[in-house]
Design a protein around this motif. Structure first.
Motif, PDB file in Angstrom:
ATOM      1  N   PHE A 186       0.637  -1.372  -0.136  1.00 48.36           N
ATOM      2  CA  PHE A 186       0.476  -0.016  -0.354  1.00 48.36           C
ATOM      3  C   PHE A 186       0.480   1.108  -0.096  1.00 48.36           C
ATOM      4  CE2 PHE A 186       0.433  -0.680   4.875  1.00 48.36           C
ATOM      5  CZ  PHE A 186       1.098   0.200   4.657  1.00 48.36           C
ATOM      6  N   THR A 187      -0.124   2.835  -0.379  1.00 49.72           N
ATOM      7  CA  THR A 187       0.827   4.007  -0.201  1.00 49.72           C
ATOM      8  C   THR A 187       0.780   4.392   0.544  1.00 49.72           C
ATOM      9  OG1 THR A 187       2.431   2.856  -1.980  1.00 49.72           O
ATOM     10  CG2 THR A 187       2.128   5.350  -1.470  1.00 49.72           C
ATOM     11  N   ILE A 188       1.014   5.081   1.306  1.00 52.63           N
ATOM     12  CA  ILE A 188      -0.004   7.014   1.459  1.00 52.63           C
ATOM     13  C   ILE A 188       1.293   8.133   1.364  1.00 52.63           C
ATOM     14  CG2 ILE A 188      -0.200   8.051   4.125  1.00 52.63           C
ATOM     15  CD1 ILE A 188      -0.815   5.161   5.287  1.00 52.63           C
ATOM     16  N   LYS A 189       0.623   9.121   0.374  1.00 58.52           N
ATOM     17  CA  LYS A 189       1.420  10.204  -0.040  1.00 58.52           C
ATOM     18  C   LYS A 189       0.445  11.026   1.016  1.00 58.52           C
ATOM     19  CE  LYS A 189       2.130   8.687  -3.987  1.00 58.52           C
ATOM     20  NZ  LYS A 189       1.765   9.110  -6.132  1.00 58.52           N
ATOM     21  N   GLY A 190       1.523  12.117   1.987  1.00 59.46           N
ATOM     22  CA  GLY A 190       0.946  12.785   2.456  1.00 59.46           C
ATOM     23  C   GLY A 190       1.509  14.222   1.746  1.00 59.46           C
ATOM     24  N   THR A 191       0.929  15.080   2.287  1.00 57.33           N
ATOM     25  CA  THR A 191       1.118  16.966   2.074  1.00 57.33           C
ATOM     26  C   THR A 191       0.446  17.610   2.885  1.00 57.33           C
ATOM     27  OG1 THR A 191       1.265  16.043  -0.560  1.00 57.33           O
ATOM     28  CG2 THR A 191       1.387  18.986  -0.078  1.00 57.33           C
ATOM     29  N   VAL A 192       1.014  18.669   3.693  1.00 57.23           N
ATOM     30  CA  VAL A 192       0.558  19.075   4.831  1.00 57.23           C
ATOM     31  C   VAL A 192       1.529  21.026   4.390  1.00 57.23           C
ATOM     32  CG1 VAL A 192       0.519  19.725   7.010  1.00 57.23           C
ATOM     33  CG2 VAL A 192       0.800  17.905   6.002  1.00 57.23           C
ATOM     34  N   SER A 212       5.910  17.289   2.854  1.00 60.79           N
ATOM     35  CA  SER A 212       5.697  16.155   2.295  1.00 60.79           C
ATOM     36  C   SER A 212       6.077  15.133   2.607  1.00 60.79           C
ATOM     37  CB  SER A 212       5.411  15.364   0.535  1.00 60.79           C
ATOM     38  OG  SER A 212       4.681  16.451   0.245  1.00 60.79           O
ATOM     39  N   PHE A 213       5.157  14.027   2.829  1.00 61.72           N
ATOM     40  CA  PHE A 213       5.545  13.008   3.078  1.00 61.72           C
ATOM     41  C   PHE A 213       5.472  11.596   2.887  1.00 61.72           C
ATOM     42  CE2 PHE A 213       2.294  13.889   5.822  1.00 61.72           C
ATOM     43  CZ  PHE A 213       1.563  12.620   6.281  1.00 61.72           C
ATOM     44  N   VAL A 237      -2.797  11.507   2.060  1.00 60.36           N
ATOM     45  CA  VAL A 237      -3.173  12.735   2.844  1.00 60.36           C
ATOM     46  C   VAL A 237      -2.720  14.647   2.310  1.00 60.36           C
ATOM     47  CG1 VAL A 237      -2.926  13.231   5.597  1.00 60.36           C
ATOM     48  CG2 VAL A 237      -2.713  10.747   4.401  1.00 60.36           C
ATOM     49  N   ARG A 238      -4.339  14.937   3.618  1.00 60.68           N
ATOM     50  CA  ARG A 238      -3.839  16.221   3.052  1.00 60.68           C
ATOM     51  C   ARG A 238      -3.781  17.315   4.272  1.00 60.68           C
ATOM     52  NH1 ARG A 238      -5.613  14.942  -1.400  1.00 60.68           N
ATOM     53  NH2 ARG A 238      -4.533  15.182  -3.743  1.00 60.68           N
ATOM     54  N   GLY A 239      -3.650  18.380   4.849  1.00 58.45           N
ATOM     55  CA  GLY A 239      -3.649  19.107   5.945  1.00 58.45           C
ATOM     56  C   GLY A 239      -3.379  20.885   5.672  1.00 58.45           C
ATOM     57  N   ASN A 240      -3.487  21.792   6.462  1.00 55.62           N
ATOM     58  CA  ASN A 240      -3.776  22.372   6.417  1.00 55.62           C
ATOM     59  C   ASN A 240      -2.678  23.266   7.788  1.00 55.62           C
ATOM     60  OD1 ASN A 240      -5.575  23.222   7.993  1.00 55.62           O
ATOM     61  ND2 ASN A 240      -6.367  24.435   4.963  1.00 55.62           N
ATOM     62  N   VAL A 270      -8.483  12.372   4.685  1.00 51.20           N
ATOM     63  CA  VAL A 270      -7.530  11.405   4.356  1.00 51.20           C
ATOM     64  C   VAL A 270      -8.461  11.097   3.264  1.00 51.20           C
ATOM     65  CG1 VAL A 270      -6.900   8.807   4.377  1.00 51.20           C
ATOM     66  CG2 VAL A 270      -6.477  10.328   6.736  1.00 51.20           C
ATOM     67  N   SER A 271      -7.966  10.588   1.648  1.00 51.30           N
ATOM     68  CA  SER A 271      -8.953  10.219   0.279  1.00 51.30           C
ATOM     69  C   SER A 271      -8.000   8.448   0.314  1.00 51.30           C
ATOM     70  CB  SER A 271      -8.757  10.901  -0.777  1.00 51.30           C
ATOM     71  OG  SER A 271      -8.691  12.453  -0.302  1.00 51.30           O
ATOM     72  N   SER A 272      -9.451   7.775  -0.241  1.00 51.24           N
ATOM     73  CA  SER A 272      -9.055   6.734  -0.196  1.00 51.24           C
ATOM     74  C   SER A 272     -10.134   5.805  -0.745  1.00 51.24           C
ATOM     75  CB  SER A 272      -8.220   5.661   0.342  1.00 51.24           C
ATOM     76  OG  SER A 272      -8.981   4.780   1.585  1.00 51.24           O
ATOM     77  N   THR A 273     -10.333   4.615  -1.591  1.00 48.06           N
ATOM     78  CA  THR A 273     -11.204   3.841  -1.465  1.00 48.06           C
ATOM     79  C   THR A 273     -12.148   3.054  -0.923  1.00 48.06           C
ATOM     80  OG1 THR A 273      -9.795   2.392  -3.195  1.00 48.06           O
ATOM     81  CG2 THR A 273     -10.852   3.973  -4.364  1.00 48.06           C
ATOM     82  N   ILE A 274     -10.611   2.674  -0.061  1.00 53.90           N
ATOM     83  CA  ILE A 274     -11.368   1.862   1.038  1.00 53.90           C
ATOM     84  C   ILE A 274     -12.606   2.599   1.772  1.00 53.90           C
ATOM     85  CG2 ILE A 274     -10.486   1.052   3.333  1.00 53.90           C
ATOM     86  CD1 ILE A 274      -7.252   1.264   2.045  1.00 53.90           C
TER      87      ILE A 274
END
Length: 520
Positions: free
Chosen positions: A23-29, A60-61, A101-104, A113-117
């Motif tokens: 699985f992959t988790i991509k984060g930008t805050v 990003s992470f 994953v997105r945040g400010n 958190v956006s996903s198809t799960i």
């Protein structure tokens, strides 16, 4: 040629199987500074284990890992930074999926958190309904965390310390109010939706709040939600945990007969604590993710090897079956090692275990002698030896000049193992109690300024002064786990035969009753 072809197919299948669990988790805050460490955790029962960590670069992470099994699972994202709240972001992952994953801001519990799960999408509904309150809760948590080091520093005057405590109490009250609103909104969603994984997890959280949060206002609603569960759901691991929070079992305490249950060894055989009657029992509630539990193992082995004629050591794991068996392979535990597979909701709940390690000393007849949480080097041996040697303790009374000295007074009853009265000195001008405190290193003890002695006729003799400890102030235990101090009281009447030591009149205050002052 054929063998080579089959080998190639096998290799492709193996690689494909591995890739299927990725699985992959991509984060930008926005505003997340470089070098911030973001950590990914997996929970197995009550044990959190680190899966991976990434250092933020350009806000990003990213994580690319594998699920524990070929199905969706919940993971937790946390940040190693003092400016973040002490909480986490729930992220559902599944094989061959990408979660974004997105945040400010640093209020990570409400990062998007956006996903198809499916489970993540359900969780997002709860998050959106409570986002304002959850952010407020996180901000209050950060504010409290910033005040905590100052409170613990010991650099404040009594007046400053009391002022800061009042501020902390107000912040706690505000958090409770905010969390009540969150609970109300979650209950409203649950009343309109079917039972599923996220629903069950929310009910567990609500049932914990109901047990531990003062003045929880939605008890009736939570009980009604529980009744929506089917029998199978109530008998599931999480269902049993919820049941224990809502309908706490009768707990045993010091002086009661021990509680028992079906306990399994590593081979699957059933045992009971009653099987080990005839010797003192040292019960150890533990988990593989508990550092102090692991620190205690060498001392437990020493007790097992040197006192096996008097003591049976029994470790009761609160881990899942898989986790327990895995850690048992790696640890040297030659004593009795069992599990009821109930976690903190099984036998641990009957012994009122709230934190681990938790230890219980049981008499050869099956009576609970002492129960406590926390470990410090040598603590187990000291506590065990106290009970084993108690029957052989000899009290002496002697006269030295104008002072009567009572050595090793044997009390009629006591509600504590934290303090011990080793010596009483009686003179015409004062009564001096020589005390010793026992607790895990880093833990604290305190003595109330309202401590007093009570004679047979009910007369009170209030505490005058103390040496080695300051009444009302917390004293942090040293590495040895024991500490000596003295308490000074007014002189007692010459004809006093017994006296009670009472540390104020609260239920949890130390009470050592029926201390003899003569050999009669």
């Amino acid at each position: 040629m054929v063998k080579a072809l089959f080998a190639g197919i096998s290799l492709i299948l193996a690689v494909s199987a591995q890739a299927q669990n990725e699985f992959t988790i991509k984060g930008t805050v926005t505003g997340l500074k470089d070098s911030t460490v973001i950590m990914l955790y997996r929970s197995d029962g009550r044990v959190m284990s680190s899966i991976a960590q990434d250092t933020v670069f350009n806000e990003s992470f990213c994580f690319k890992e594998k699920t524990a099994e070929d199905k969706p699972e919940a993971l937790m994202i946390m940040a190693r930074d003092k400016d973040f709240p002490s909480t986490w972001l729930d992220v559902w992952v599944a094989p061959n999926t990408v979660s974004t994953v997105r945040g400010n801001n640093k209020l990570l519990r409400t990062w998007d958190v956006s996903s198809t799960i499916k489970e993540q999408q359900i969780l997002n509904r709860y998050k959106q309904a409570t986002i304002d309150e959850t952010n407020q809760d996180q901000e209050l948590s950060i504010e409290r965390m910033k005040k905590m080091p100052l409170l613990r520093s010991g650099n404040l005057s009594t007046e400053e310390s009391e002022k800061l405590k009042r501020e902390m109490t107000e912040l706690e009250k505000k958090q409770d109010s905010v969390r009540h609103i969150i609970s109300k909104k979650e209950i409203e969603i649950m009343q309109q939706t079917p039972v599923e994984t996220i629903w069950m997890d929310k009910l567990r959280g609500l049932s914990m709040e109901m047990k531990y949060m003062k003045d929880f206002p939605y008890k009736k609603e939570v009980f009604a939600l529980y009744e929506k569960l089917s029998d199978d759901e109530k008998q599931s691991a999480i269902g049993k945990e919820i049941s224990v929070y809502l309908y706490p079992p009768v707990t045993v305490k010091e002086g009661d007969e021990m509680a028992d249950a079906d306990l399994y060894d590593l081979a699957g055989n059933i045992h009971h604590l009653a099987d080990y009657k005839g010797k003192y029992l040292l019960i150890d509630f533990w988990s593989r993710g508990c550092g102090p539990c692991m620190m205690a193992l060498p001392e437990m082995k020493e007790i097992f090897e040197t006192q096996k004629d008097k003591v049976t050591v029994i470790s009761l794991s609160t881990d899942t079956e898989k986790g327990w068996k895995e850690v048992s392979k790696t640890k040297d535990m030659p004593w009795v090692n069992l599990n009821d597979f109930g976690g903190m909701s099984g036998l641990a709940a009957k012994y009122n275990v709230r934190g681990i390690p938790h230890y219980v000393i049981i008499s050869p007849e099956g009576i609970i002698l002492h129960s406590w949480s926390g470990y410090g080097k040598g603590l187990l041996k000291r506590k065990l030896n106290k009970w084993i040697n108690k029957a052989n303790r000899v009290m002496t009374v002697k006269k030295e000049g104008n002072t009567t000295i009572v050595e090793s007074p044997i009390e009629k009853s006591s509600n504590t193992e934290t303090i011990e009265i080793n010596r009483i000195e009686l003179t015409d001008t004062e009564t001096v109690f020589h005390m010793k405190a026992f607790n895990a290193p880093g833990y604290w003890v305190s003595i109330s300024k309202d401590t007093y002695l009570k004679t047979e006729d009910g007369t009170h003799f209030p505490l005058k002064s103390a040496d080695g400890i300051t009444p009302e102030e917390r004293f942090t235990m040293p590495e040895s786990g024991e500490y000596s101090f003295k308490l000074h009281f007014p002189p007692l009447p010459a004809d006093t035969k017994t006296v009670d030591f009472i540390e104020s009149d609260c239920d949890s205050c130390f009470k050592v009753l029926g201390l003899p002052l003569t050999k009669e």
